[in-house]
Design a protein around this motif. Structure first.
Motif, short mmCIF file in Angstrom:
data_model
loop_
_atom_site.label_atom_id
_atom_site.label_comp_id
_atom_site.label_asym_id
_atom_site.label_seq_id
_atom_site.Cartn_x
_atom_site.Cartn_y
_atom_site.Cartn_z
N ALA A 104 -0.46 -17.94 -8.83
CA ALA A 104 -0.40 -18.55 -10.06
C ALA A 104 0.87 -16.60 -10.78
N SER A 105 -0.05 -15.65 -9.80
CA SER A 105 0.63 -14.36 -10.27
C SER A 105 1.42 -14.35 -9.63
N GLY A 106 2.51 -15.33 -9.52
CA GLY A 106 3.86 -15.54 -8.77
C GLY A 106 4.21 -14.37 -7.72
N PHE A 107 3.54 -13.88 -6.66
CA PHE A 107 3.37 -13.15 -5.84
C PHE A 107 3.00 -13.63 -4.20
N SER A 108 3.74 -15.37 -4.52
CA SER A 108 2.57 -16.00 -2.84
C SER A 108 3.14 -15.67 -1.70
N LYS A 109 4.29 -15.33 -2.21
CA LYS A 109 5.28 -15.24 -0.79
C LYS A 109 4.45 -13.78 -0.36
N LEU A 110 4.46 -13.47 -0.76
CA LEU A 110 3.03 -12.05 0.24
C LEU A 110 2.43 -13.10 0.93
N LEU A 111 1.24 -13.58 0.43
CA LEU A 111 0.52 -14.21 1.19
C LEU A 111 1.29 -14.74 2.53
N ALA A 112 1.98 -15.68 2.09
CA ALA A 112 3.09 -16.37 2.69
C ALA A 112 3.22 -15.50 3.89
N ARG A 113 3.82 -14.64 3.74
CA ARG A 113 4.92 -13.83 4.99
C ARG A 113 3.72 -13.18 5.95
N TYR A 114 2.28 -13.04 5.35
CA TYR A 114 1.59 -11.81 6.24
C TYR A 114 0.75 -13.55 5.85
N GLY A 115 0.15 -14.34 6.22
CA GLY A 115 -0.15 -15.02 6.93
C GLY A 115 -1.38 -15.52 5.97
N GLY A 116 -1.68 -15.32 5.25
CA GLY A 116 -3.21 -15.11 4.63
C GLY A 116 -3.73 -14.16 3.71
N MET A 117 -5.00 -14.05 2.93
CA MET A 117 -5.21 -13.48 2.20
C MET A 117 -5.51 -12.73 3.06
N PHE A 118 -6.66 -12.45 4.41
CA PHE A 118 -6.89 -11.32 5.04
C PHE A 118 -6.22 -10.16 5.95
N ASP A 119 -4.89 -11.59 5.83
CA ASP A 119 -4.23 -10.31 7.13
C ASP A 119 -3.39 -9.49 5.47
N PHE A 120 -2.97 -9.90 4.30
CA PHE A 120 -2.20 -9.35 3.55
C PHE A 120 -3.23 -7.97 3.40
N LEU A 121 -4.64 -7.97 3.09
CA LEU A 121 -5.33 -7.02 2.34
C LEU A 121 -5.38 -6.38 3.37
N PHE A 122 -6.02 -6.30 4.63
CA PHE A 122 -5.80 -5.62 5.89
C PHE A 122 -5.00 -4.83 6.09
#
Length: 466
Positions: free
Chosen positions: A298-316
């Motif tokens: 809903a924040s409009g940045f879902s592509k970031l998570l999709a590319r990194y494969g999930g919340m953990f990989d993105f934040l790490f």
């Protein structure tokens, strides 16, 4: 229609009703069984009940049961029609359409007939404005139960709309993933995942397996993939396709590249802290454990998570110095929706103490003792508790348990609040997360807290939008 019996002085109306019952009993109870074959006699009997019980139209008969009919001397006509009130009324008023499911109790074998089931669902469809079979995908199961279908769905189809519609309208191809919830364990079966991707492939124009590399997760989400991609495959396209087509060698690096791939982790960190975190009301890194995929989307940045494969990989990747615990993202014990609800309550009641996982003070013991039953959020200073009602409270969802189990818990919690003199506010999962609609919902039960409507004055709707 209820007729009170015993208990204190009787009013004139009660005495009159008793007298009327006795008069009707003496008039009709002694009739020979053959007399009820005459529709005129049957009509005279039911017209007498209408007059004495104040039934202004024929529809009011749906509120009576066999015991009440017998109290007026109707044992004979019920026996004549095998204790079916519908058949008795059909005999007396053939010009009126009598619907079995609108009576307090349908006949014991009524729902065993698939034609009766279809007639009922056709009628419900008209009531709900459904113009094609596809329209059933957006109908909550509660809407069918509220119109007399609880016994049908519970006893014959284990509470599953998909199972019911597949049997009743067998000529139509029903797709489980188009309903608001799939049967429990559905996505754990490889053949179901394959069926879905074969169907989706036709929608996307996939000619060969390598064509999947050209489509993003957002393309999949347009066709209902968001839920199971998040919960089953951690938003990994490779994992999902590997399950559906294990014979193919999938390469994660070949999936369509997003614009964010050219930015460094430090640049992404800046985007997160300046744009995403304020939108999601992130005050500390720990808050990320309580952000769901849908909230991030809903924040409009879902592509970031999709590319990194999930919340953990993105934040790490952008906060490598933080000791992230991957299991906490997978289990989502922080209840993301509960966090949003608490933020809205804090906005409505500044200065009040607000607790999560709140236990009511026992109504029969010192306030220091607590009941084991917990509520999502409590505001003891206002004697308010809140429960966020997820999907499992309205339909069976494989991830959360049976709807019947959640329903029993809801009843227990409502009873506990009544004993402790607390107001329970239930917040359904389709809430738009606006504090104004929450305030107007609270106002319906506690006008002392909000004497005037807030904003547009609209509370949270009783049903989700189709």
């Amino acid at each position: 229609v209820r007729f009170k019996r015993g208990g204190g002085p009787k009013s004139r109306r009660q005495c009159s009703t008793k007298s009327s019952e006795r008069t009707l009993q003496s008039s009709f109870s002694k009739l020979p069984s053959s007399a009820w074959d005459d529709p005129i006699v049957a009509r005279s009997f039911f017209d007498s009940i209408r007059k004495e019980a104040g039934l202004w139209n024929l529809e009011d008969f749906y509120g009576l049961n066999n015991k009440q009919i017998m109290s007026f001397g109707g044992s004979g006509i019920l026996t004549r029609f095998n204790f079916s009130l519908r058949l008795a009324l059909q005999h007396a008023y053939p010009e009126h359409e009598w619907l079995e499911w609108r009576f307090s109790r349908a006949g014991s074998n009524f729902w065993n007939d698939i034609q009766n089931q279809r007639a009922f669902m056709d009628w419900v469809g008209k009531q709900l404005g459904i113009t094609s079979l596809e329209g059933w995908y957006n109908i909550p199961i509660q809407d069918v139960c509220d119109r007399g279908g609880m016994t049908l769905l519970a006893r014959h189809y284990n509470g599953s709309m998909y199972s019911a519609l597949s049997a009743i309208y067998s000529e139509h191809e029903w797709l489980e993933w188009n309903f608001q919830g799939v049967p429990r364990g559905f996505w754990k079966k490889q053949e179901n995942t394959k069926r879905y991707f074969e169907w989706l492939g036709k929608k996307l124009g996939i000619q060969k397996l390598d064509d999947w590399y050209q489509y993003t997760t957002e393309d999949w989400e347009k066709f209902g993939a968001a839920g199971f991609m998040s919960h089953v495959y951690d938003n990994s396209r490779k994992k999902a396709l590997q399950c559906a087509f294990p014979e193919h060698d999938w390469d994660a690096k070949r999936f369509k590249i997003f614009a964010y791939d050219t930015q460094t982790p430090q640049e992404l960190r800046t985007i997160v802290e300046r744009q995403i975190a304020p939108l999601l009301k992130i005050n500390s890194l720990e808050d990320w454990y309580r952000i769901s995929w849908n909230q991030f989307k809903a924040s409009g940045f879902s592509k970031l998570l999709a590319r990194y494969g999930g919340m953990f990989d993105f934040l790490f990747a952008i906060y490598p110095e933080h000791p992230w615990d991957q299991s906490r993202f997978r289990l989502q014990k922080g209840k993301p929706s509960q966090r949003i609800l608490k933020l809205a309550i804090e906005k409505l009641f500044p200065g009040q103490e607000i607790f999560e996982e709140f236990s009511l003070p026992s109504a029969n013991s010192p306030s220091s003792q607590r009941l084991p039953m917990q509520f999502d959020i409590g505001v003891p200073g206002l004697q308010l508790v809140f429960e966020f009602q997820g999907l499992q409270h309205y339909k069976d969802a494989y991830r959360y348990g049976q709807q019947s189990e959640a329903g029993m818990s809801d009843l227990d919690k409502a009873a506990a609040c009544s004993r402790a003199n607390y107001t329970l506010i239930s917040v359904p999962h389709w809430w738009n997360q606006r504090s104004e609609s929450l305030a107007n919902t609270i106002r319906q039960s506690r006008p002392d807290l909000f004497p005037d409507p807030i904003g547009d004055g609209e509370p949270i709707p009783l049903h989700s939008s189709p």
